[in-house]
Design a protein around this motif. Structure first.
Motif, PDB file in Angstrom:
ATOM      1  N   MET A  15       0.034  -8.174   6.448  1.00 12.97           N
ATOM      2  CA  MET A  15      -1.039  -7.346   6.843  1.00 12.97           C
ATOM      3  C   MET A  15      -2.476  -7.708   6.322  1.00 12.97           C
ATOM      4  O   MET A  15      -3.532  -8.061   6.793  1.00 12.97           O
ATOM      5  CB  MET A  15      -0.634  -5.945   6.749  1.00 12.97           C
ATOM      6  CG  MET A  15      -1.815  -5.154   7.222  1.00 12.97           C
ATOM      7  SD  MET A  15      -1.436  -3.554   7.051  1.00 12.97           S
ATOM      8  CE  MET A  15      -1.944  -3.220   4.991  1.00 12.97           C
ATOM      9  N   VAL A  16      -2.337  -7.883   4.881  1.00 13.72           N
ATOM     10  CA  VAL A  16      -3.364  -8.104   4.159  1.00 13.72           C
ATOM     11  C   VAL A  16      -3.891  -9.582   4.440  1.00 13.72           C
ATOM     12  O   VAL A  16      -5.192  -9.861   4.489  1.00 13.72           O
ATOM     13  CB  VAL A  16      -3.397  -7.967   2.402  1.00 13.72           C
ATOM     14  CG1 VAL A  16      -4.724  -8.372   1.975  1.00 13.72           C
ATOM     15  CG2 VAL A  16      -3.157  -6.289   2.338  1.00 13.72           C
ATOM     16  N   HIS A  17      -3.007 -10.326   4.515  1.00 14.52           N
ATOM     17  CA  HIS A  17      -3.391 -11.763   4.867  1.00 14.52           C
ATOM     18  C   HIS A  17      -4.127 -11.982   6.432  1.00 14.52           C
ATOM     19  O   HIS A  17      -5.234 -12.343   6.396  1.00 14.52           O
ATOM     20  CB  HIS A  17      -1.846 -12.802   5.222  1.00 14.52           C
ATOM     21  CG  HIS A  17      -2.161 -13.943   6.178  1.00 14.52           C
ATOM     22  ND1 HIS A  17      -2.334 -13.643   7.520  1.00 14.52           N
ATOM     23  CD2 HIS A  17      -2.428 -15.205   5.619  1.00 14.52           C
ATOM     24  CE1 HIS A  17      -2.453 -15.084   7.772  1.00 14.52           C
ATOM     25  NE2 HIS A  17      -2.393 -16.082   6.759  1.00 14.52           N
ATOM     26  N   ASN A  18      -3.705 -11.047   7.284  1.00 11.88           N
ATOM     27  CA  ASN A  18      -4.360 -11.025   8.497  1.00 11.88           C
ATOM     28  C   ASN A  18      -5.803 -10.448   8.237  1.00 11.88           C
ATOM     29  O   ASN A  18      -6.905 -10.859   8.959  1.00 11.88           O
ATOM     30  CB  ASN A  18      -3.582 -10.184   9.514  1.00 11.88           C
ATOM     31  CG  ASN A  18      -2.465 -10.995  10.022  1.00 11.88           C
ATOM     32  OD1 ASN A  18      -1.999 -11.765   9.444  1.00 11.88           O
ATOM     33  ND2 ASN A  18      -2.036 -10.721  11.259  1.00 11.88           N
ATOM     34  N   GLY A  19      -6.042  -9.358   7.545  1.00 15.44           N
ATOM     35  CA  GLY A  19      -7.185  -8.864   7.097  1.00 15.44           C
ATOM     36  C   GLY A  19      -8.290  -9.757   6.410  1.00 15.44           C
ATOM     37  O   GLY A  19      -9.258  -9.828   6.993  1.00 15.44           O
ATOM     38  N   THR A  26      -3.929  -5.950  13.294  1.00 16.84           N
ATOM     39  CA  THR A  26      -3.573  -5.941  12.009  1.00 16.84           C
ATOM     40  C   THR A  26      -4.626  -5.760  11.063  1.00 16.84           C
ATOM     41  O   THR A  26      -4.645  -5.411   9.812  1.00 16.84           O
ATOM     42  CB  THR A  26      -2.919  -7.241  11.859  1.00 16.84           C
ATOM     43  OG1 THR A  26      -3.483  -8.263  12.664  1.00 16.84           O
ATOM     44  CG2 THR A  26      -1.193  -6.974  11.956  1.00 16.84           C
ATOM     45  N   GLY A  27      -6.072  -6.386  11.684  1.00 19.99           N
ATOM     46  CA  GLY A  27      -7.059  -6.100  10.756  1.00 19.99           C
ATOM     47  C   GLY A  27      -7.361  -4.568  10.512  1.00 19.99           C
ATOM     48  O   GLY A  27      -7.901  -4.132   9.547  1.00 19.99           O
ATOM     49  N   ARG A  28      -7.257  -3.864  11.996  1.00 16.09           N
ATOM     50  CA  ARG A  28      -7.368  -2.443  11.753  1.00 16.09           C
ATOM     51  C   ARG A  28      -6.491  -1.739  10.928  1.00 16.09           C
ATOM     52  O   ARG A  28      -6.763  -0.940  10.034  1.00 16.09           O
ATOM     53  CB  ARG A  28      -7.399  -1.802  13.201  1.00 16.09           C
ATOM     54  CG  ARG A  28      -7.819  -0.660  13.215  1.00 16.09           C
ATOM     55  CD  ARG A  28      -7.609  -0.213  14.850  1.00 16.09           C
ATOM     56  NE  ARG A  28      -8.210  -1.105  15.863  1.00 16.09           N
ATOM     57  CZ  ARG A  28      -7.585  -1.443  16.845  1.00 16.09           C
ATOM     58  NH1 ARG A  28      -6.442  -1.025  17.551  1.00 16.09           N
ATOM     59  NH2 ARG A  28      -8.263  -2.375  17.757  1.00 16.09           N
ATOM     60  N   TRP A  29      -5.041  -2.320  10.927  1.00 19.44           N
ATOM     61  CA  TRP A  29      -4.172  -1.578  10.019  1.00 19.44           C
ATOM     62  C   TRP A  29      -4.552  -1.958   8.560  1.00 19.44           C
ATOM     63  O   TRP A  29      -4.508  -1.103   7.719  1.00 19.44           O
ATOM     64  CB  TRP A  29      -2.833  -2.174  10.183  1.00 19.44           C
ATOM     65  CG  TRP A  29      -2.133  -2.230  11.389  1.00 19.44           C
ATOM     66  CD1 TRP A  29      -2.180  -1.174  12.396  1.00 19.44           C
ATOM     67  CD2 TRP A  29      -0.849  -2.575  11.723  1.00 19.44           C
ATOM     68  NE1 TRP A  29      -1.399  -1.023  13.001  1.00 19.44           N
ATOM     69  CE2 TRP A  29      -0.499  -2.300  12.840  1.00 19.44           C
ATOM     70  CE3 TRP A  29      -0.086  -3.840  10.810  1.00 19.44           C
ATOM     71  CZ2 TRP A  29       0.668  -2.609  13.530  1.00 19.44           C
ATOM     72  CZ3 TRP A  29       1.257  -4.087  11.579  1.00 19.44           C
ATOM     73  CH2 TRP A  29       1.482  -3.305  12.844  1.00 19.44           C
ATOM     74  N   GLU A  88      -5.313   1.057   5.883  1.00 18.25           N
ATOM     75  CA  GLU A  88      -4.415   1.407   4.581  1.00 18.25           C
ATOM     76  C   GLU A  88      -5.516   1.346   3.461  1.00 18.25           C
ATOM     77  O   GLU A  88      -5.292   2.105   2.450  1.00 18.25           O
ATOM     78  CB  GLU A  88      -3.616   0.262   4.474  1.00 18.25           C
ATOM     79  CG  GLU A  88      -2.369   0.524   3.649  1.00 18.25           C
ATOM     80  CD  GLU A  88      -1.807   1.808   3.545  1.00 18.25           C
ATOM     81  OE1 GLU A  88      -1.667   2.617   4.668  1.00 18.25           O
ATOM     82  OE2 GLU A  88      -1.454   2.311   2.468  1.00 18.25           O
ATOM     83  N   GLY A  89      -6.542   0.361   3.648  1.00 15.04           N
ATOM     84  CA  GLY A  89      -7.521   0.334   2.294  1.00 15.04           C
ATOM     85  C   GLY A  89      -8.110   1.813   2.125  1.00 15.04           C
ATOM     86  O   GLY A  89      -8.371   2.130   1.263  1.00 15.04           O
ATOM     87  N   ILE A 149     -13.265  -6.941   5.090  1.00 17.49           N
ATOM     88  CA  ILE A 149     -12.269  -6.795   6.363  1.00 17.49           C
ATOM     89  C   ILE A 149     -12.985  -5.814   7.145  1.00 17.49           C
ATOM     90  O   ILE A 149     -12.875  -6.063   8.362  1.00 17.49           O
ATOM     91  CB  ILE A 149     -11.233  -6.624   5.727  1.00 17.49           C
ATOM     92  CG1 ILE A 149     -10.609  -7.538   4.769  1.00 17.49           C
ATOM     93  CG2 ILE A 149     -10.089  -6.262   6.838  1.00 17.49           C
ATOM     94  CD1 ILE A 149      -9.552  -7.371   3.800  1.00 17.49           C
ATOM     95  N   ALA A 150     -13.509  -4.603   6.805  1.00 18.47           N
ATOM     96  CA  ALA A 150     -13.845  -3.693   7.750  1.00 18.47           C
ATOM     97  C   ALA A 150     -15.053  -4.043   8.446  1.00 18.47           C
ATOM     98  O   ALA A 150     -15.041  -3.873   9.646  1.00 18.47           O
ATOM     99  CB  ALA A 150     -14.414  -2.259   6.782  1.00 18.47           C
ATOM    100  N   GLU A 151     -16.077  -4.858   7.817  1.00 16.39           N
ATOM    101  CA  GLU A 151     -17.240  -5.355   8.752  1.00 16.39           C
ATOM    102  C   GLU A 151     -16.710  -6.152   9.596  1.00 16.39           C
ATOM    103  O   GLU A 151     -17.226  -6.145  10.650  1.00 16.39           O
ATOM    104  CB  GLU A 151     -18.066  -6.013   7.765  1.00 16.39           C
ATOM    105  CG  GLU A 151     -18.988  -5.355   6.721  1.00 16.39           C
ATOM    106  CD  GLU A 151     -19.819  -4.269   7.312  1.00 16.39           C
ATOM    107  OE1 GLU A 151     -19.648  -4.262   8.526  1.00 16.39           O
ATOM    108  OE2 GLU A 151     -20.116  -3.246   6.808  1.00 16.39           O
ATOM    109  N   ALA A 152     -15.660  -7.135   9.345  1.00 10.55           N
ATOM    110  CA  ALA A 152     -15.218  -7.963  10.568  1.00 10.55           C
ATOM    111  C   ALA A 152     -14.528  -7.222  11.533  1.00 10.55           C
ATOM    112  O   ALA A 152     -14.978  -7.640  12.566  1.00 10.55           O
ATOM    113  CB  ALA A 152     -13.985  -8.918   9.553  1.00 10.55           C
TER     114      ALA A 152
END
Ligand code: NDP
Length: 473
Positions: free
Chosen positions: A183-187, A262-265, A269-270, A280-283
């Motif tokens: 998940m973090v990889h995708n973020g 998965t970015g949203r996840w 989670e962050g 990641i949130a900005e993206a």
């Protein structure tokens, strides 16, 4: 005939993984709910290795050596639960179920606990690399028990991508650790893509370069510190000309970026973990904003800068530095989040190994990941990637150019949420004093939320409306 391993779910990912296994010499039992797909796979690729066709899950189970190993590659969510439930009834204690789908790590934790109750091993595994990776060597991020990994690990390592002779596969920790890391990889992938897109936007609108010229810039960058799959494909996309209109391909694509979640996840989670994954949130937000077609149309005539600066070509070097600095910040956020999750969920994720298995097969594969591995090898307790000697020197060198880019982007009216948020993260981390002190003061004023002092221990409250005397809380 007995098979070494089974695969159920033969859509794109499952059939390519099954072929990858067969090409490595394993006898693979294959199953799909709709049996015609199993037939199609065998008709087309049956000569690539030894397959055993299974019509039902019971046949699949019956075809396997013990302890059985089954890779489940079905649609994430309810589909996965349905297949797991049915398999759990057919398997025996000691057997290993591996879920290679894009499961949420919380689902993986739940499933692992349920399977453990039945004496089964459950290996929640993140797999990255898409269709081609599954066939030729993906990056594989397994969770689950070390006992299970002893059995299934060698098989996974043999089908994973390899870099410098090392497999891009390592056990990352118990239960949901593998899916969490995926998940973090995708973020990070989201953040990386957004930063590259902002850099393109500045080159295009700020420096006035054409897509084909920008493709060349990215190609050159791909020979240095930025060398990565995403930079490489960016150059490919920018150089591509639309065969229908003869225009640069990037100009005929609607500018609305979609997302599968998965970015949203990662961001959600962050937030839960209190981790500042701002890049990641900005993206994620940038993609969301791009989809607000109506609001964008309504706002199109709002004023921009009266005299936007024209950006010279020496700006290209500044941009490379800014992109690199912001990318390091995004990775630092991602790794910090993995550390924190490890504390929260009782994992002990080897961050060096995480970077190592991301060097090949996956979407964020990149040369500089070696350096992250080195950083965590040198100091497994590293509190933040950016304070490692090597990265401190690198980001220190990039920061002046990075500042020039962010200020000139603001002056030019080109949005750079990723680049600027990364810089704010960097400057916040290194700030001697943060205005968080004032925020605590405000909180105490309106809500008696108390504060701590720099000069003595304890919690305090000032009676703001009653003489402003300070009391110990
Ligand atoms: P899909 O996600 O499109 O899933 C299709 C497969 O799931 C088919 O085999 C389908 O069987 C099966 N399926 C769906 N519902 C059920 C059910 N209730 N019972 C039994 N089988 C069911 O396939 P992909 O190959 O794209 O992906 C597989 C997994 O891998 C997913 O979790 C995905 O998120 C993940 N993943 C995908 C990547 C990609 O690039 N596509 C990359 C990394 C991971 P049937 O043929 O009978 O409909």
């Amino acid at each position: 005939r007995t098979a070494r391993i089974g695969v159920t779910g033969l859509a794109t990912m499952g059939s390519n993984l099954a072929r990858n296994l067969a090409r490595r010499g394993y006898t693979v039992a294959v199953h799909n709910r709709t049996q015609t797909k199993t037939r199609e796979l065998l008709d087309q690729y049956g000569d690539e290795g030894t397959f055993v066709e299974a019509a039902t899950l019971a046949d699949l189970v019956a075809a396997l050596e013990r302890p059985r190993q089954i890779i489940v590659m079905v649609k994430a969510g309810a589909g996965t639960d349905a297949v797991l439930d049915e398999l759990a009834e057919l398997l025996e204690p000691g057997d290993i179920l591996l879920d290679g789908g894009n499961a949420h790590f919380a689902d993986t934790r739940r499933r692992e606990a349920a399977m453990r109750e039945k004496g089964l091993h459950f290996v929640g595994t993140g797999i990255s690399g898409g269709e081609e990776g599954a066939l030729l060597g993906p990056s594989i991020m397994p969770g689950g028990s070390s006992e299970a990994y002893e059995q299934v690990g060698p098989v996974l390592e043999s089908i994973a991508a390899r870099v410098d002779g090392e497999p891009c596969c390592a056990r990352l920790g118990p239960d949901g650790a593998g899916h969490f890391v995926k998940m973090v990889h995708n973020g990070i992938e989201y953040a990386d893509m957004q930063l590259i897109a902002e850099t393109y936007d500045l080159l295009r609108r700020g420096s006035g370069l054409e897509p084909a010229e920008i493709a060349e810039v990215f190609r050159t960058w791909n020979e240095g510190d930025l060398e990565s799959y995403l930079i490489e494909i960016t150059a490919e996309v920018l150089a591509h000309v639309d065969p229908v209109t003869g225009k640069p391909f990037v100009d005929v694509i609607a500018d609305r970026a979609e997302q599968k979640g998965t970015g949203r996840w990662t961001v959600r989670e962050g937030l839960e973990l209190g981790e500042p994954v701002a890049g990641i949130a900005e993206a994620v937000f940038a993609r969301a904003l791009s989809g607000h077609v109506e609001q964008r149309a309504a706002a199109a005539n709002l004023p921009g800068p009266a005299a936007p600066p024209k950006l010279g070509t020496d700006f290209v070097d500044d941009l490379r530095e800014a992109l690199y600095g912001a990318k390091l910040a995004a990775y630092a956020q991602g790794f910090s989040m993995i550390t924190e999750a490890g504390r929260e969920y009782g994992w002990d994720i080897d961050l060096g190994a995480t970077a190592r298995i991301w060097r090949g097969g996956c979407i964020i594969r990149a040369r500089f990941l070696n350096r992250i591995t080195d950083a965590y090898k040198a100091n497994p307790e590293l509190v933040n990637l950016l304070v490692d000697d090597y990265f401190a020197e690198q980001i220190g060198r990039a920061q002046e150019a990075w500042r020039r880019v962010v200020s000139v982007a603001a002056a030019a009216g080109v949005p750079v949420p990723g680049l600027s948020s990364g810089l704010a993260y960097y400057d916040s981390l290194r700030a001697e004093r943060l205005p968080a002190a004032l925020v605590q003061g405000q909180r105490d004023y309106f809500g008696a939320h108390t504060y701590q002092r720099v000069d003595r221990p304890g919690s305090f409250h000032t009676r703001w409306s009653q003489g402003r005397d300070e009391v110990e809380a």
